[in-house]
Write an enzyme that holds these catalytic residues in place. Structure first.
Site, PDB file in Angstrom:
ATOM      1  N   TYR A 103      43.544  54.000  46.192  1.00 23.32           N
ATOM      2  CA  TYR A 103      44.604  53.979  44.460  1.00 23.32           C
ATOM      3  C   TYR A 103      44.340  52.945  44.273  1.00 23.32           C
ATOM      4  O   TYR A 103      44.282  52.064  45.076  1.00 23.32           O
ATOM      5  CB  TYR A 103      45.648  54.955  45.019  1.00 23.32           C
ATOM      6  CG  TYR A 103      47.012  53.370  44.984  1.00 23.32           C
ATOM      7  CD1 TYR A 103      47.021  53.834  46.298  1.00 23.32           C
ATOM      8  CD2 TYR A 103      47.774  52.908  44.882  1.00 23.32           C
ATOM      9  CE1 TYR A 103      47.953  53.191  47.050  1.00 23.32           C
ATOM     10  CE2 TYR A 103      48.119  51.669  45.108  1.00 23.32           C
ATOM     11  CZ  TYR A 103      48.469  52.179  45.941  1.00 23.32           C
ATOM     12  OH  TYR A 103      49.486  51.076  47.473  1.00 23.32           O
ATOM     13  N   CYS A 104      44.096  52.552  42.991  1.00 20.31           N
ATOM     14  CA  CYS A 104      43.870  51.328  41.871  1.00 20.31           C
ATOM     15  C   CYS A 104      45.189  51.673  40.745  1.00 20.31           C
ATOM     16  O   CYS A 104      45.203  52.454  40.354  1.00 20.31           O
ATOM     17  CB  CYS A 104      43.083  50.650  41.893  1.00 20.31           C
ATOM     18  SG  CYS A 104      41.132  51.242  41.260  1.00 20.31           S
ATOM     19  N   THR A 105      45.106  50.845  40.079  1.00 26.62           N
ATOM     20  CA  THR A 105      45.538  50.279  38.689  1.00 26.62           C
ATOM     21  C   THR A 105      44.909  52.184  38.065  1.00 26.62           C
ATOM     22  O   THR A 105      45.762  52.867  37.615  1.00 26.62           O
ATOM     23  CB  THR A 105      45.128  49.443  37.626  1.00 26.62           C
ATOM     24  OG1 THR A 105      45.313  48.376  38.842  1.00 26.62           O
ATOM     25  CG2 THR A 105      46.404  49.318  36.933  1.00 26.62           C
ATOM     26  N   GLY A 133      44.179  56.788  38.618  1.00 25.63           N
ATOM     27  CA  GLY A 133      45.074  55.610  39.375  1.00 25.63           C
ATOM     28  C   GLY A 133      46.067  56.240  39.289  1.00 25.63           C
ATOM     29  O   GLY A 133      46.564  57.086  38.925  1.00 25.63           O
ATOM     30  N   ILE A 134      46.840  54.358  39.289  1.00 25.53           N
ATOM     31  CA  ILE A 134      48.900  55.169  39.279  1.00 25.53           C
ATOM     32  C   ILE A 134      48.563  55.025  37.435  1.00 25.53           C
ATOM     33  O   ILE A 134      49.788  55.497  37.392  1.00 25.53           O
ATOM     34  CB  ILE A 134      49.635  53.324  38.990  1.00 25.53           C
ATOM     35  CG1 ILE A 134      48.686  52.892  40.744  1.00 25.53           C
ATOM     36  CG2 ILE A 134      51.016  53.156  38.979  1.00 25.53           C
ATOM     37  CD1 ILE A 134      48.583  51.649  41.147  1.00 25.53           C
TER      38      ILE A 134
END
Ligand SMILES: [Zn+2]
Ligand SMILES: [Zn+2]
Length: 300
Positions: free
Chosen positions: A184-186, A212-213
């Site tokens: 996961y990333c932004t 993403g988040i």
């Protein structure tokens, strides 16, 4: 007074002539009065631009004329041209700098060999099925996870995206090669590349959090598996999904809860962003990162 907005977007698609696309995009943005930053490579485009609402709408319509961009998703966010110092449209080897331009393969469907996309509900279904076997793998810089991450997530020791390949090759994470891994990333772009690099290195069951988040937080807020604040790359520095968030960050000097990164005061030689509370920032001795701080005690 006209309304203004910021657009965020990326897509992975083969671009035969990145320079031609760069020149077209620069002209388009200039003619519409948009400012921001756009990167173009042989693998796709990654941009953030701001301007008048009408200009943004026209930009989306015109950009989608390019066949490879016609299904690109645009995220609309608050702001405008004034949030950017200028317009920068550049051709680079990569639209996200992993140092993997040679390894990354892209076709009309996107990144070749990337992890399966899971939406937030599908992530929960995976966890319901496999429980603690599921590993959350943070695809951001380690510093970003100091103020927020998925519960129990593995946070690789990376200062920049460029460090990921050496980190994956180090063997440290081989234990998760046969486990379900959710990267996961932004906003999702970093995991498009990261999940492919992981699969290339023998991680068998790699997923990526779609959207993403940001999308996860919109869906579950602080009631799901996410804990804390989200680091963001604009003037806000961090954002939360509601008031009831967990405060994970602490001032490096006094330990008080703190979610605000500041630049180390030793700006000439140190470029670190570090968690320092208001009180400690006010004192020159503690306005710097731990590496730059005077050694306390008799050690020296
Ligand atoms: Zn402090
Ligand atoms: Zn420093």
């Amino acid at each position: 007074m006209s309304l203004s907005k910021i657009l965020l977007y990326y897509t992975f698609t083969p671009i035969a002539d990145p320079t031609a696309v760069m020149l077209w995009q620069r002209d388009l943005c200039e003619s519409l009065g948009l400012k921001g930053r756009i990167l173009i490579s042989e693998h796709g485009i990654n941009g953030t631009v701001g301007g008048d609402m009408a200009a943004c709408k026209k930009y989306v319509r015109k950009t989608k004329d390019y066949p490879g961009f016609k299904d690109m998703e645009f995220k609309w966010s608050e702001g405008g041209a004034e949030d950017f110092p200028k317009l920068s449209v550049k051709v680079r080897d990569e639209i996200v700098a992993f140092g993997a331009a040679e390894e990354l393969q892209v076709d009309e469907e996107g990144v070749v060999g990337g992890g399966a996309h899971l939406n937030p509900e599908e992530v929960h279904a995976l966890v319901d099925k496999h429980g603690d076997d599921v590993v959350f793998f943070d695809g951001r810089n380690a510093m970003e996870a100091q103020i927020g991450k998925f519960r129990g997530a593995v946070v690789p020791d990376v200062d920049t995206t460029h460090d990921f390949i050496a980190e994956l090759d180090s063997g440290k994470y081989d234990w998760m090669k046969d486990r379900p891994v959710v990267s996961y990333c932004t906003g999702g772009i970093r995991c498009e590349v990261l999940s492919a690099l992981m699969k290339n290195r023998g991680f068998e069951e790699v997923y990526q959090l779609d959207g993403g988040i940001v999308r996860y937080g919109e869906k579950y807020g602080n009631k799901g598996l996410w804990e804390g604040s989200l680091y963001v790359f604009d003037g806000r520095m961090h954002t939360e999904f509601g008031e009831d968030y967990a405060r994970l960050g602490h001032c490096v000097h006094c330990g008080e809860p703190n979610d605000v990164f500041v630049n180390c005061a030793n700006e000439d030689t140190c470029r670190k962003q570090v968690l320092i509370c208001e009180n400690c920032v006010a004192d020159p001795a503690t306005a710097v990162c731990l590496d730059c701080a005077e050694p306390a005690g008799p050690a020296s």
